[in-house]
Write a protein that holds these residues in place. Structure first.
Motif, PDB file in Angstrom:
ATOM      1  N   UNK A  40      15.712  31.778 -69.591  1.00 45.72           N
ATOM      2  CA  UNK A  40      16.572  31.918 -68.475  1.00 45.72           C
ATOM      3  C   UNK A  40      15.739  31.565 -67.249  1.00 45.72           C
ATOM      4  N   UNK A  41      14.467  31.840 -67.300  1.00 52.06           N
ATOM      5  CA  UNK A  41      13.613  31.354 -65.911  1.00 52.06           C
ATOM      6  C   UNK A  41      13.816  29.622 -66.024  1.00 52.06           C
ATOM      7  N   UNK A  42      13.733  28.730 -67.058  1.00 49.03           N
ATOM      8  CA  UNK A  42      13.649  27.676 -67.384  1.00 49.03           C
ATOM      9  C   UNK A  42      15.093  27.101 -66.634  1.00 49.03           C
ATOM     10  N   UNK A  43      16.205  28.001 -66.880  1.00 51.27           N
ATOM     11  CA  UNK A  43      17.643  27.606 -66.438  1.00 51.27           C
ATOM     12  C   UNK A  43      17.860  27.474 -64.906  1.00 51.27           C
ATOM     13  N   UNK A  44      16.911  28.497 -64.419  1.00 50.44           N
ATOM     14  CA  UNK A  44      16.951  29.014 -63.262  1.00 50.44           C
ATOM     15  C   UNK A  44      16.140  27.607 -62.271  1.00 50.44           C
ATOM     16  N   UNK A  45      15.102  27.346 -62.912  1.00 52.40           N
ATOM     17  CA  UNK A  45      14.380  26.330 -62.405  1.00 52.40           C
ATOM     18  C   UNK A  45      15.114  24.893 -62.410  1.00 52.40           C
ATOM     19  N   UNK A  46      15.669  24.855 -63.617  1.00 48.51           N
ATOM     20  CA  UNK A  46      16.597  23.441 -63.450  1.00 48.51           C
ATOM     21  C   UNK A  46      17.848  23.568 -62.430  1.00 48.51           C
ATOM     22  N   UNK A  47      18.452  24.703 -62.274  1.00 43.99           N
ATOM     23  CA  UNK A  47      19.441  24.910 -61.335  1.00 43.99           C
ATOM     24  C   UNK A  47      18.853  24.594 -59.992  1.00 43.99           C
ATOM     25  N   UNK A  85      13.976  34.094 -53.798  1.00 48.09           N
ATOM     26  CA  UNK A  85      13.376  34.829 -52.665  1.00 48.09           C
ATOM     27  C   UNK A  85      11.709  34.404 -52.590  1.00 48.09           C
ATOM     28  N   UNK A  86      11.313  34.229 -53.879  1.00 47.75           N
ATOM     29  CA  UNK A  86       9.796  33.867 -53.935  1.00 47.75           C
ATOM     30  C   UNK A  86       9.736  32.370 -53.431  1.00 47.75           C
ATOM     31  N   UNK A  87      10.385  31.434 -53.773  1.00 50.29           N
ATOM     32  CA  UNK A  87      10.290  29.958 -53.274  1.00 50.29           C
ATOM     33  C   UNK A  87      10.748  29.822 -51.944  1.00 50.29           C
ATOM     34  N   UNK A  88      11.295  30.912 -51.146  1.00 51.86           N
ATOM     35  CA  UNK A  88      11.552  30.592 -49.870  1.00 51.86           C
ATOM     36  C   UNK A  88      10.336  30.881 -48.928  1.00 51.86           C
ATOM     37  N   UNK A  89       9.263  31.441 -49.846  1.00 57.85           N
ATOM     38  CA  UNK A  89       8.094  31.748 -48.984  1.00 57.85           C
ATOM     39  C   UNK A  89       7.364  30.427 -48.754  1.00 57.85           C
ATOM     40  N   UNK A  93       1.429  30.836 -49.302  1.00 62.90           N
ATOM     41  CA  UNK A  93       1.560  32.254 -48.616  1.00 62.90           C
ATOM     42  C   UNK A  93       1.512  33.559 -49.610  1.00 62.90           C
ATOM     43  N   UNK A  94       1.940  33.340 -50.788  1.00 67.83           N
ATOM     44  CA  UNK A  94       2.001  34.341 -51.796  1.00 67.83           C
ATOM     45  C   UNK A  94       0.649  34.262 -52.703  1.00 67.83           C
ATOM     46  N   UNK A  95       0.080  35.390 -52.954  1.00 68.66           N
ATOM     47  CA  UNK A  95      -1.144  35.409 -53.947  1.00 68.66           C
ATOM     48  C   UNK A  95      -0.752  35.998 -55.246  1.00 68.66           C
ATOM     49  N   UNK A 115       5.799  35.432 -67.614  1.00 65.94           N
ATOM     50  CA  UNK A 115       6.930  34.326 -67.433  1.00 65.94           C
ATOM     51  C   UNK A 115       7.350  34.083 -66.001  1.00 65.94           C
ATOM     52  N   UNK A 116       7.596  35.342 -65.324  1.00 71.25           N
ATOM     53  CA  UNK A 116       8.453  35.008 -64.033  1.00 71.25           C
ATOM     54  C   UNK A 116       7.170  34.823 -62.928  1.00 71.25           C
ATOM     55  N   UNK A 117       6.180  35.544 -63.084  1.00 76.60           N
ATOM     56  CA  UNK A 117       5.089  35.147 -62.114  1.00 76.60           C
ATOM     57  C   UNK A 117       4.305  33.764 -62.365  1.00 76.60           C
ATOM     58  N   UNK A 118       4.465  33.226 -63.776  1.00 77.96           N
ATOM     59  CA  UNK A 118       3.855  31.795 -63.763  1.00 77.96           C
ATOM     60  C   UNK A 118       5.103  30.681 -63.439  1.00 77.96           C
ATOM     61  N   UNK A 119       6.226  31.088 -63.289  1.00 77.15           N
ATOM     62  CA  UNK A 119       7.224  30.202 -62.799  1.00 77.15           C
ATOM     63  C   UNK A 119       7.156  30.143 -61.182  1.00 77.15           C
ATOM     64  N   UNK A 120       6.797  31.469 -60.478  1.00 74.70           N
ATOM     65  CA  UNK A 120       6.745  31.124 -59.129  1.00 74.70           C
ATOM     66  C   UNK A 120       5.530  30.530 -58.553  1.00 74.70           C
ATOM     67  N   UNK A 121       4.533  30.192 -59.555  1.00 71.81           N
ATOM     68  CA  UNK A 121       3.136  29.516 -59.142  1.00 71.81           C
ATOM     69  C   UNK A 121       3.126  28.293 -60.048  1.00 71.81           C
ATOM     70  N   UNK A 122       4.322  27.818 -60.674  1.00 68.90           N
ATOM     71  CA  UNK A 122       4.123  26.595 -61.406  1.00 68.90           C
ATOM     72  C   UNK A 122       4.194  25.349 -60.830  1.00 68.90           C
ATOM     73  N   UNK A 123       3.866  24.221 -61.346  1.00 67.96           N
ATOM     74  CA  UNK A 123       3.844  22.942 -60.568  1.00 67.96           C
ATOM     75  C   UNK A 123       5.074  22.599 -60.421  1.00 67.96           C
ATOM     76  N   UNK A 124       6.359  23.077 -60.831  1.00 68.51           N
ATOM     77  CA  UNK A 124       7.482  22.766 -60.417  1.00 68.51           C
ATOM     78  C   UNK A 124       7.991  23.187 -59.086  1.00 68.51           C
ATOM     79  N   UNK A 125       7.185  23.906 -58.634  1.00 66.31           N
ATOM     80  CA  UNK A 125       7.316  24.881 -57.263  1.00 66.31           C
ATOM     81  C   UNK A 125       7.772  23.883 -56.100  1.00 66.31           C
ATOM     82  N   UNK A 126       6.875  22.637 -56.089  1.00 65.02           N
ATOM     83  CA  UNK A 126       7.009  21.675 -55.241  1.00 65.02           C
ATOM     84  C   UNK A 126       8.480  21.219 -54.956  1.00 65.02           C
ATOM     85  N   UNK A 127       8.804  20.498 -56.369  1.00 69.35           N
ATOM     86  CA  UNK A 127      10.111  19.835 -56.657  1.00 69.35           C
ATOM     87  C   UNK A 127      11.191  20.880 -56.237  1.00 69.35           C
TER      88      UNK A 127
END
Length: 215
Positions: A40-47, A85-89, A93-95, A115-127
């Motif tokens: 589901x996290x992967x689906x969220x990132x794709x969206x 909410x995490x990506x809007x920071x 700024x987030x540790x 899985x959730x924390x990894x997505x917040x700090x993944x390399x896909x965050x920039x995109x």
């Protein structure tokens, strides 16, 4: 009410936690629910990145995970809001340690945190951040303000008028420049309105601080 208040800690979500996020702890109790978190996290990132996430893909994923339809969508809604909410920071700024503590405080079981924390700090965050920034609706910002006072010495009706006026020029972040002229009365009205808005913003900020302190 569509939101639940958390009572002690203010997480990266904010002072008020959306109901769909608050429900995650109770939803992620079964093996099937926990196994659905990473997909589901992967689906969220794709969206977020603007990739196509259609009903056919969701239906296939639900069938593959062998998960209840309603449970899938409840988990999806919670994780979608949480990650957004995490990506809007701002980046950096987030540790990671603080986010892990926040996720635990929000009720996520230990099995779901990586899985959730990894997505917040993944390399896909920039995109994701770039895509979200492009999708934001915003008005141009005020970049510069210049002004001068002109005095009309005479008019067609009066030989000696000595009437002051204020010529203002605003430069905006979209590159446009707006020039306009105000009478003294109009300038005082503008000054009053600006002061009123600033006072209202100050009152809202004080109210927000009071509410945050009470949570």
């Amino acid at each position: 009410s569509t939101q639940n208040k958390m009572d002690d800690r203010t997480t990266f979500i904010g002072a008020v936690v959306p109901r769909e996020v608050a429900k995650l702890g109770k939803l992620l109790t079964s093996k099937e629910a926990l196994s659905a978190v990473k997909p589901i996290v992967e689906v969220c990132l794709d969206s977020y990145e603007g990739k196509q996430v259609d009903e056919a893909r969701i239906a296939a994923l639900i069938e593959k995970l062998k998960i209840d339809h309603d449970l899938f969508y409840d988990i999806f809604a919670g994780l979608y809001s949480l990650l957004l909410a995490a990506y809007r920071h701002p980046e950096g700024s987030l540790k990671q340690e603080v986010v892990r503590e926040d996720l635990t405080y929000l009720g996520l079981p230990a099995e779901a945190v990586p899985a959730v924390g990894g997505a917040i700090f993944s390399q896909r965050r920039v995109a994701v951040a770039q895509q979200l920034e492009q999708g934001r609706v915003r008005l141009p910002r005020l970049e510069s303000l210049r002004w001068r006072v002109d005095v009309s010495i005479s008019t067609s009706a009066l030989k000696r008028a000595m009437r002051p006026s204020i010529l203002m020029q605003m430069g905006l972040s979209n590159g446009s420049v707006n020039t306009f002229e105000l009478s003294v009365d109009q300038f005082h009205q503008l000054r009053y309105n600006v002061a009123y808005v600033l006072k209202e913003m100050e009152q809202i900020d004080k109210l927000n601080q009071t509410l945050t302190g009470a949570l």
